[in-house]
Scaffold this active site. Structure first.
Site, PDB file in Angstrom:
ATOM      1  N   GLY A 107       0.938   4.545   1.317  1.00 31.34           N
ATOM      2  CA  GLY A 107       0.472   4.415   2.286  1.00 31.34           C
ATOM      3  C   GLY A 107       1.353   5.507   3.166  1.00 31.34           C
TER       4      GLY A 107
ATOM      5  N   GLY B 136       6.118   2.988   3.663  1.00 38.42           N
ATOM      6  CA  GLY B 136       7.457   4.185   2.625  1.00 38.42           C
ATOM      7  C   GLY B 136       8.379   3.865   3.227  1.00 38.42           C
TER       8      GLY B 136
ATOM      9  N   GLU C 296       4.528   7.405  -2.522  1.00 39.47           N
ATOM     10  CA  GLU C 296       2.864   8.483  -2.627  1.00 39.47           C
ATOM     11  C   GLU C 296       2.520   8.477  -1.137  1.00 39.47           C
ATOM     12  OE1 GLU C 296      -0.557   9.483  -2.483  1.00 39.47           O
ATOM     13  OE2 GLU C 296      -0.985   7.947  -3.857  1.00 39.47           O
TER      14      GLU C 296
ATOM     15  N   CYS D 218      -4.839  10.503   0.977  1.00 38.06           N
ATOM     16  CA  CYS D 218      -3.934  11.011   1.182  1.00 38.06           C
ATOM     17  C   CYS D 218      -4.073  12.967   1.046  1.00 38.06           C
ATOM     18  CB  CYS D 218      -2.383  10.133   0.271  1.00 38.06           C
ATOM     19  SG  CYS D 218      -4.099  10.575  -1.153  1.00 38.06           S
TER      20      CYS D 218
HETATM   21  C1  UN1 Z   1      -4.877   8.565  -2.165  1.00 36.60           C
HETATM   22  O1  UN1 Z   1      -5.921   9.447  -1.142  1.00 36.60           O
HETATM   23  O2  UN1 Z   1      -4.190   7.970  -2.007  1.00 36.60           O
HETATM   24  O3  UN1 Z   1      -6.956  13.529  -5.812  1.00 36.60           O
HETATM   25  C2  UN1 Z   1      -5.091   8.886  -3.607  1.00 36.60           C
HETATM   26  C3  UN1 Z   1      -7.071  12.705  -4.576  1.00 36.60           C
HETATM   27  C4  UN1 Z   1      -8.219  11.379  -5.637  1.00 36.60           C
HETATM   28  C5  UN1 Z   1      -6.897  10.721  -5.149  1.00 36.60           C
HETATM   29  C6  UN1 Z   1      -6.597  10.281  -3.878  1.00 36.60           C
HETATM   30  N1  UN1 Z   1      -7.608  11.444  -6.683  1.00 36.60           N
HETATM   31  O4  UN1 Z   1      -7.855  13.035  -3.639  1.00 36.60           O
END
Ligand code: UN1
Length: 514
Positions: free
Chosen positions: A246, A251, A268, A302
């Site tokens: 998040g 975090g 993460e 992310c």
């Molecule tokens: C995320 O956005 O938390 O690499 C994970 C990627 C995906 C995972 C994203 N396999 O964009």
């Protein structure tokens, strides 16, 4: 359609068919004793139902059940745990379409990407099955005669998974499938924005467990709740590992609480990912990669591309072409097969996007295209936006921040060392990429003085990582690594064993003690 998707997945509902359980494990679907949460689809704002969040007391009983489950699970051989994961993978294969549809319904992701997310779940199951026979330790040469040293990896204990709305199944599955083969029960607190995805995954686990009598019921439990529930899990000494995905502020809270009890956390967090486009880049490839990385999932990964660092000799060619692609993007209902950009998750995300664009302009940025809400009658209940490109100096403070929306900041550079410094010059360190056909630049980018991120790519975008690699990043991204490679070691307890098979008691370091 809403009812069909939910019904097909068999998510338990109460008798009046509108209330989902806040707590679920095999054989148990309990209405939460906490506040009610009303669920709406980001597609059109339509109501999906109500879920009652769990109370503090319910979380305590979940933690206790997880600990009891651990005592049983750790005795089941790892390959047998792998067999459970193999069957889970099959169940996810069978339900791929319906699960994908549920992700689109609840999170607004376009169906192709939702199906891709379920594929990640299937892939990590396959990976974990193989792993269940490869939880290897080392043997080590002892300095003492007639002694042997070795390492063993043992199950760790209950793992709490705190997941985000944008990958409501994949990130959970990386943690869960690996944890199961490692011998750890799970307590899952999904995002309050995606509880139905969690309940659907939990239902698959419950159904699959029917064939696995010897497995404890509480191997996987879902608790729907807010940040307080997350804090309760983070604070519990009975949860040796908390894996959280998040925002950076979330975090930081989790990490602080876990660290205070000297527990282990796996984080993460935010990305703020950049791509360098060098003068030798294959522009056609770069353009395609930029668009997918920056606008895929409506900029809500992310790993989404947020900063584009372009060589000054090609920026005047690249930028207008990129803007043209942006202007032709099909924005709309994520179930429509031509759509490439679905809605933002909610109004708050829209407000944050507007605020960031406003700040960027105040700080000298120029809005090249996009940024407006899409005003079409059929989309009026959702927060649909035109992805935005902002041309801006790399020193503008706004580029230090990750906004979870499709805004791409474009900046220029002259020397490759400067481009790498700009790329690294932010608090976050998740994903990065360079487009170049120059070997020296590409190797420099991957070297110890190159990208400081956990993921560094050449001639591919920042998003869409495969499950086989370790996934995560440095600095404010939190330092955790999930999914492939040897990330499983985070989920186990390492014991170093020294065995004396001789008739003497020699001491290490040559110490003579009487
Ligand atoms: C995320 O956005 O938390 O690499 C994970 C990627 C995906 C995972 C994203 N396999 O964009």
């Amino acid at each position: 359609m809403k009812n069909r998707i939910i019904e097909q997945l068999g998510i338990a509902l109460d008798s009046d068919n509108s209330r989902f359980p806040g707590l679920a494990r095999r054989g148990l679907a309990e209405v939460g004793q906490g506040a009610a949460l009303s669920l709406h689809s980001p597609i059109d704002g339509g109501r999906l139902g109500t879920v009652n969040q769990v109370s503090t007391g319910q979380v305590s009983s979940v933690i206790e059940a997880a600990n009891n489950a651990f005592r049983e699970l750790r005795n089941i051989p790892a390959p047998r745990r792998g067999e459970l994961v193999r069957q889970l993978g099959n169940a996810f294969r069978q339900k791929k379409q319906q699960l994908g549809e549920l992700i689109s319904l609840e999170c607004g992701k376009i169906l192709q990407e939702s199906l891709g997310e379920v594929q990640e779940v299937i892939d990590i199951c396959d990976f974990a099955v193989g792993l269940s026979r490869q939880l290897h330790g080392l043997t080590i040469a002892s300095e003492r005669p007639e002694h042997r040293m070795m390492e063993q990896w043992h199950p760790l204990g209950p793992v709490a998974v705190i997941s985000a709305f944008n990958f409501p199944m994949a990130v959970w599955s990386w943690n869960t499938m690996i944890s199961i083969v490692c011998g750890n029960p799970l307590v899952w607190k999904p995002s309050e924005k995606a509880p139905l995805c969690a309940l659907a995954c939990q239902k698959i686990i419950s159904d699959t467990l029917a064939e696995f009598e010897e497995f404890p019921e509480a191997i996987s439990q879902v608790v729907i709740g807010d940040g307080e529930v997350g804090q309760q899990l983070a604070a519990s000494p009975d949860i040796p590992l908390v894996s959280a995905t998040g925002s950076v502020p979330m975090g930081r809270k989790v990490a602080t609480t876990v660290a205070a009890r000297l527990g282990r956390s796996l984080l993460e967090l935010g990305g703020n990912n950049a791509m360098i486009v060098a003068s030798s880049a294959d522009i056609e490839l770069a353009l395609r990669a930029i668009v997918f990385s920056a606008v895929g999932t409506c900029g809500q990964r992310c790993t989404s591309l947020r900063r584009l660092i372009v060589h000054e000799s090609i920026i005047d060619n690249l930028l207008p072409r990129l803007a043209d692609s942006y202007r032709s993007l099909p924005i709309g209902n994520p179930f429509d097969s031509i759509t490439l950009v679905g809605p933002l998750i909610d109004q708050q995300a829209y407000r944050q996007m507007q605020q960031s664009i406003g700040l960027a302009r105040e700080q000298g940025g120029t809005l090249v295209c996009g940024g407006n809400r899409v005003e079409k009658a059929e989309l009026s209940g959702g927060w649909y936006v035109e992805p935005a490109i902002v041309s801006i100096d790399h020193n503008a403070p706004i580029v230090q921040q990750e906004t979870f929306a499709p805004i791409l900041y474009v900046m220029r550079y002259r020397e490759i060392e400067q481009a790498i410094a700009i790329q690294n010059g932010v608090p976050q360190g998740l994903s990065s990429a360079i487009f170049t056909t120059n070997l020296r630049e590409s190797e420099l980018f991957l070297s110890s003085v190159g990208s400081d991120c956990g993921l560094a790519n050449v001639n591919i975008g920042t998003s869409g990582a495969e499950i086989g690699g370790a996934f995560g990043g440095e600095k404010a991204t939190g330092g955790g690594r999930e999914s492939g490679s040897d990330a499983w070691k985070n989920y186990m307890r390492r014991a170093t064993n020294t065995i004396n098979y001789g008739h003497q008691i020699p001491l290490a370091q040559g110490i003579n003690f009487g």
